[in-house]
Design a protein around this motif. Structure first.
Motif, PDB file in Angstrom:
ATOM      1  N   UNK A  91      18.223 -13.552  -3.294  1.00 28.50           N
ATOM      2  CA  UNK A  91      17.376 -13.694  -2.118  1.00 28.50           C
ATOM      3  C   UNK A  91      18.010 -14.566  -1.044  1.00 28.50           C
ATOM      4  N   UNK A  92      17.620 -14.305   0.196  1.00 28.88           N
ATOM      5  CA  UNK A  92      18.015 -15.173   1.301  1.00 28.88           C
ATOM      6  C   UNK A  92      17.564 -16.598   0.994  1.00 28.88           C
ATOM      7  N   UNK A  93      18.440 -17.541   1.201  1.00 24.37           N
ATOM      8  CA  UNK A  93      18.152 -18.931   0.848  1.00 24.37           C
ATOM      9  C   UNK A  93      18.827 -19.359  -0.434  1.00 24.37           C
ATOM     10  N   UNK A  94      19.192 -18.398  -1.267  1.00 24.88           N
ATOM     11  CA  UNK A  94      19.959 -18.712  -2.459  1.00 24.88           C
ATOM     12  C   UNK A  94      21.377 -19.093  -2.082  1.00 24.88           C
ATOM     13  N   UNK A  95      21.931 -20.056  -2.757  1.00 24.34           N
ATOM     14  CA  UNK A  95      23.260 -20.551  -2.390  1.00 24.34           C
ATOM     15  C   UNK A  95      24.343 -19.490  -2.577  1.00 24.34           C
ATOM     16  N   UNK A  96      24.156 -18.579  -3.503  1.00 25.01           N
ATOM     17  CA  UNK A  96      25.160 -17.556  -3.778  1.00 25.01           C
ATOM     18  C   UNK A  96      24.846 -16.222  -3.106  1.00 25.01           C
ATOM     19  N   UNK A  97      23.695 -16.126  -2.464  1.00 22.67           N
ATOM     20  CA  UNK A  97      23.310 -14.840  -1.881  1.00 22.67           C
ATOM     21  C   UNK A  97      24.285 -14.335  -0.823  1.00 22.67           C
ATOM     22  N   UNK A  98      24.783 -15.191   0.075  1.00 26.70           N
ATOM     23  CA  UNK A  98      25.723 -14.660   1.076  1.00 26.70           C
ATOM     24  C   UNK A  98      26.955 -14.008   0.457  1.00 26.70           C
ATOM     25  N   UNK A  99      27.379 -14.493  -0.696  1.00 24.99           N
ATOM     26  CA  UNK A  99      28.576 -13.935  -1.332  1.00 24.99           C
ATOM     27  C   UNK A  99      28.334 -12.546  -1.909  1.00 24.99           C
ATOM     28  N   UNK A 100      27.135 -12.290  -2.399  1.00 18.56           N
ATOM     29  CA  UNK A 100      26.855 -11.006  -3.054  1.00 18.56           C
ATOM     30  C   UNK A 100      26.105 -10.028  -2.158  1.00 18.56           C
ATOM     31  N   UNK A 101      25.604 -10.502  -1.037  1.00 15.97           N
ATOM     32  CA  UNK A 101      24.779  -9.659  -0.160  1.00 15.97           C
ATOM     33  C   UNK A 101      25.476  -8.370   0.263  1.00 15.97           C
ATOM     34  N   UNK A 102      26.760  -8.390   0.658  1.00 14.32           N
ATOM     35  CA  UNK A 102      27.389  -7.131   1.078  1.00 14.32           C
ATOM     36  C   UNK A 102      27.376  -6.048  -0.006  1.00 14.32           C
ATOM     37  N   UNK A 103      27.700  -6.419  -1.243  1.00 11.39           N
ATOM     38  CA  UNK A 103      27.688  -5.420  -2.318  1.00 11.39           C
ATOM     39  C   UNK A 103      26.253  -5.016  -2.655  1.00 11.39           C
ATOM     40  N   UNK A 104      25.344  -5.964  -2.664  1.00 12.66           N
ATOM     41  CA  UNK A 104      23.937  -5.632  -2.909  1.00 12.66           C
ATOM     42  C   UNK A 104      23.442  -4.585  -1.927  1.00 12.66           C
ATOM     43  N   UNK A 105      23.829  -4.752  -0.674  1.00 14.62           N
ATOM     44  CA  UNK A 105      23.366  -3.812   0.349  1.00 14.62           C
ATOM     45  C   UNK A 105      24.095  -2.473   0.261  1.00 14.62           C
ATOM     46  N   UNK A 106      25.357  -2.512  -0.105  1.00 21.04           N
ATOM     47  CA  UNK A 106      26.127  -1.258  -0.127  1.00 21.04           C
ATOM     48  C   UNK A 106      25.726  -0.340  -1.270  1.00 21.04           C
ATOM     49  N   UNK A 107      25.308  -0.913  -2.398  1.00 20.01           N
ATOM     50  CA  UNK A 107      24.928  -0.044  -3.527  1.00 20.01           C
ATOM     51  C   UNK A 107      23.432  -0.068  -3.859  1.00 20.01           C
ATOM     52  N   UNK A 108      22.654  -0.846  -3.112  1.00 16.89           N
ATOM     53  CA  UNK A 108      21.215  -0.871  -3.338  1.00 16.89           C
ATOM     54  C   UNK A 108      20.819  -1.395  -4.699  1.00 16.89           C
TER      55      UNK A 108
END
Length: 234
Positions: free
Chosen positions: A54-71
């Motif tokens: 989730x947004x606000x998680x310290x590691x979310x920015x690192x995984x967000x691109x892959x999360x969004x690309x594969x849903x």
């Protein structure tokens, strides 16, 4: 356990040493490649916590691109719902640490050093909570004791699997090439049939994602997308 007889180089003496086998199934009973039977199948969903998801998680920015690309988050919700409906067990495997990292098993090296230094997944905080989309539902199980990368050491995962008659372990979560991969390798070594859900995982880069899902996963599991897995439950 098993007993091994160890001979000296000149074969003059032997001794017995009892060591743990660390296997769940004997070679003759190993389940790799077996039919996927819902009642004998568990989805082990790793670290679906705010720190990653989730947004606000310290590691979310690192995984967000892959999360969004594969849903992966929506896919993970969908596959868990389908699996529950077919009679599979869903097991959530969160990680958490004391604020002072005193329970971190290797806080001086590698990714666990990062967990300690950045105070990641601190127990009792929002960051360590399950994300809303993947909170356990009635009938789900939750692994306790996960402090390292692999979801087996120091936890009750193996006992949850064996006590529920599980033969096939289906994996998703974070990180694709870290905790999911570590758990995959151990489940394979223990003799389980192992499935990895490639579109229900996320890494910190597309290269890391591809390296695991298109490379190492095939050495230790049956990699497949969630729709392919759901079709096997019919």
């Amino acid at each position: 356990t098993e007993t091994k007889t160890i001979a000296t180089p000149n074969n003059q003496t032997t001794m017995s040493n009892t060591v743990p086998t660390s296997r769940t199934f004997s070679p003759s009973d190993a389940k790799g490649g077996c039919e996927i039977v819902p009642a004998k199948t568990a989805l082990v969903m790793i670290e679906f916590q705010n720190e990653f998801a989730k947004e606000g998680g310290k590691l979310h920015p690192a995984v967000k691109p892959v999360m969004e690309s594969n849903g992966m988050l929506a896919n993970s919700v969908a596959v868990c719902e389908a699996a529950r409906a077919k009679g599979c067990k869903v097991i959530m495997a969160p990680i958490s640490f004391a604020d002072d990292a005193s329970d971190n098993p290797n806080k001086g090296l590698g990714i666990l050093a990062g967990c300690a230094g950045d105070k990641l997944f601190t127990a009792g905080t929002w960051n360590a909570d399950f994300c809303d989309e993947m909170k356990p539902k009635e009938g789900d199980l939750v692994v306790t004791g996960k402090k390292g990368l692999d979801a087996f050491p120091g936890t009750d995962l193996e006992s949850l699997l064996t006590s529920n008659g599980i033969e096939t372990v289906v994996l998703g979560g974070f990180l694709t090439n870290c905790c999911v991969e570590s758990t995959m390798r151990t489940a394979y070594e223990k003799g389980f049939n192992v499935v990895t859900l490639t579109d229900c995982t996320a890494a910190t880069s597309e290269a890391g994602q591809a390296g695991a899902t298109e490379g190492t996963y095939g050495m230790f599991s049956q990699p497949m997308k969630k729709d392919e897995f759901i079709a096997k439950l019919e």
